[in-house]
Scaffold this active site. Structure first.
Site, short mmCIF file in Angstrom:
data_model
loop_
_atom_site.label_atom_id
_atom_site.label_comp_id
_atom_site.label_asym_id
_atom_site.label_seq_id
_atom_site.Cartn_x
_atom_site.Cartn_y
_atom_site.Cartn_z
N ASN A 163 7.93 5.07 -0.05
CA ASN A 163 8.01 5.22 -1.50
C ASN A 163 9.45 5.56 -1.90
O ASN A 163 10.22 6.04 -1.07
CB ASN A 163 7.07 6.34 -1.97
CG ASN A 163 5.62 5.90 -1.99
OD1 ASN A 163 5.31 4.76 -2.29
ND2 ASN A 163 4.71 6.82 -1.66
N HIS A 202 1.14 2.80 -7.72
CA HIS A 202 0.83 4.12 -8.24
C HIS A 202 0.72 4.13 -9.77
O HIS A 202 0.67 5.18 -10.39
CB HIS A 202 1.85 5.18 -7.80
CG HIS A 202 1.82 5.45 -6.33
ND1 HIS A 202 2.97 5.55 -5.57
CD2 HIS A 202 0.80 5.62 -5.47
CE1 HIS A 202 2.64 5.78 -4.31
NE2 HIS A 202 1.33 5.83 -4.23
N CYS A 232 0.14 -0.12 0.04
CA CYS A 232 -0.23 1.25 -0.30
C CYS A 232 -1.75 1.37 -0.27
O CYS A 232 -2.46 0.45 -0.69
CB CYS A 232 0.29 1.60 -1.70
SG CYS A 232 -0.18 3.23 -2.31
N HIS A 233 -2.25 2.51 0.20
CA HIS A 233 -3.71 2.68 0.36
C HIS A 233 -4.40 3.27 -0.86
O HIS A 233 -5.60 3.52 -0.83
CB HIS A 233 -4.01 3.56 1.58
CG HIS A 233 -3.45 4.95 1.47
ND1 HIS A 233 -2.43 5.40 2.26
CD2 HIS A 233 -3.77 5.99 0.65
CE1 HIS A 233 -2.14 6.65 1.93
NE2 HIS A 233 -2.94 7.03 0.96
#
Length: 448
Positions: free
Chosen positions: A149, A201, A171-172
């Site tokens: 990130n 995000h 990304c999880h």
């Protein structure tokens, strides 16, 4: 099928063991070689020894090696996986978060969006660009997967510098939907067809349907989500994992007495659901980083509780190799190797028209199909206008972050601050930037 995986940052046991375990469980990738690369030979050596012992103990059809020489590691690579941090992760993170607050910037977290996201990106992207330059020189056809990130800013900058590179961010966070939607709707996730998109995000569910009937599930989500998220167990040590799993904790084998609280760490989440009509895929500590009014509505204690838990967990956890899927890299590689054509729920790639009215160069998070020819984003068309507006507010900040890094420019970094929607003042911003450059000179000293 023999493939060569290069794990950059493999001295981190959490990343190294997790990714190695993912690969080890795959029958499709049997015969592959895993190369560990890190600048710390001691921690990398431990990961190598543990991995080799695991191979020997379980008689697995894999080989592993380790080197501090990146050029050697990349020779013949098919897949390069990057998960790095720079310096003392938490010390620097806390600077990114708290120092802007001291200068009057109301940011809620400081990892991906706002000034904190900028400083994080300015610090970590240059070494990733160096890795990518080596990939282009040594193994230009390799696929590079990034877990570091701030995802969107890193990926946008890399693609601007190396437009021909096969560079994908993973990304999880999308997995949170599998935990919570079955509880909200009281139906298994396999009964649903769900697509989300946005920025990393900063993504939201766009469509949700019931597979058996094809009926729209979103009205049920909007109706039921407030009751579910409005009555969540109080966040404490014993029940922390409920927020991550959606499952009630057990104490001494018995379910504890549950004290509920409304919308924990989800004030921004709630406002977006109520006012914009879309369900975010993550909570305020991430989603709120991108919104200028988030500071007014977020659950600040909830965010601090989460950070304390996360920091404590990573400080104390003892990672181990487990043959089970934890991240999405192996299913994607298997999809390419087997030409499966399956749909991956979230990848970070240049927009190129996948989301209407966002620039093609901006890296967005969208679902994709995976086959022998690679990873292909799925067009999401026109997003709800309000949510699209929130995303469009980030365009200039991402653009100027990339420009500041690529031109090594302090002046462009200042402009990146001043175009960010989180920055609502002019006085003190130049001093704040110079303070961060001074405090983090080992990593930001290149800004001239």
């Amino acid at each position: 099928m023999e493939k060569r995986f290069v794990l950059i940052g493999a001295g981190s046991a959490q990343f190294g063991y997790g990714t190695i375990g993912d690969i080890f469980q795959s029958e499709v990738l049997a015969g592959s070689h895993i190369v560990l690369h890190d600048i710390n030979p001691v921690t990398m050596g431990v990961v190598q020894e543990t991995s080799q012992a695991y191979i020997d103990a379980h008689n697995l059809p894999y080989t592993v090696s380790a080197t501090t020489d990146r050029a050697e590691a990349l020779q013949g690579a098919d897949f390069v996986i990057i998960s790095i941090e720079i310096g003392d992760r938490f010390e620097l993170w806390e600077m990114d978060w708290r120092i802007p607050q001291q200068f009057g910037i109301q940011q809620v977290y400081g990892e991906n969006g706002g000034p904190g996201g900028l400083f994080h990106a300015l610090r970590i992207t240059p070494p990733i660009l160096e890795i990518c330059a080596d990939v282009m020189a040594i193994c230009p056809d390799a696929y590079v997967f990034n877990f570091s990130n701030p995802m969107s800013r890193i990926c946008t900058t890399v693609h601007r510098a190396f437009p021909e590179l096969n560079f994908i961010g993973l990304c999880h966070e999308i997995k949170s939907l599998e935990r919570f939607l079955p509880l909200v709707l009281e139906r298994p996730y396999t009964d649903l067809s769900v697509r989300a998109a946005g920025l990393n995000h900063f993504s939201a569910v766009l469509t949700a349907t019931y597979r058996d009937t094809g009926a729209d599930a979103y009205p049920d989500i909007r109706e039921r989500a407030p009751h579910f998220f409005g009555n969540m167990p109080l966040l404490d040590t014993a029940r922390k994992y409920f927020k991550e799993t959606g499952q009630a904790a057990a104490v001494n084998g018995n379910a504890p007495t549950v004290i509920t609280e409304a919308w924990p760490e989800r004030g921004v989440f709630r406002a977006v659901l109520e006012r914009f009509g879309v369900l975010p895929i993550t909570s305020d500590s991430h989603f709120g980083e991108y919104i200028q009014w988030a500071y007014d509505v977020t659950d600040h204690k909830g965010i601090n509780d989460f950070y304390r838990f996360y920091k404590g967990y990573l400080t104390k956890v003892e990672p181990k190799i487990e043959q089970k899927i934890k991240e999405r890299i192996v299913p994607i590689v298997e999809g390419m190797v087997t030409d499966s054509g399956y749909e991956e729920p979230a990848v970070n790639i240049p927009n190129n028209g996948f989301i209407d009215d966002l620039p093609d160069w901006l890296v967005v998070e969208v679902p994709a199909t995976v086959d022998k020819d690679g990873i292909h984003g799925i067009p999401m068309g026109q997003l709800p206008k309000g949510f699209l507006g929130l995303l469009r507010n980030q365009v200039a900040a991402h653009d100027m972050t990339a420009e500041a890094i690529l031109h090594k420019s302090r002046e462009l970094a200042l402009q990146a601050l001043l175009v960010d929607p989180i920055v609502t003042r002019y006085q003190g911003m130049e001093e704040m930037l110079d303070t961060m450059i001074d405090y983090q000179r080992d990593w930001l000293g290149y800004l001239e």
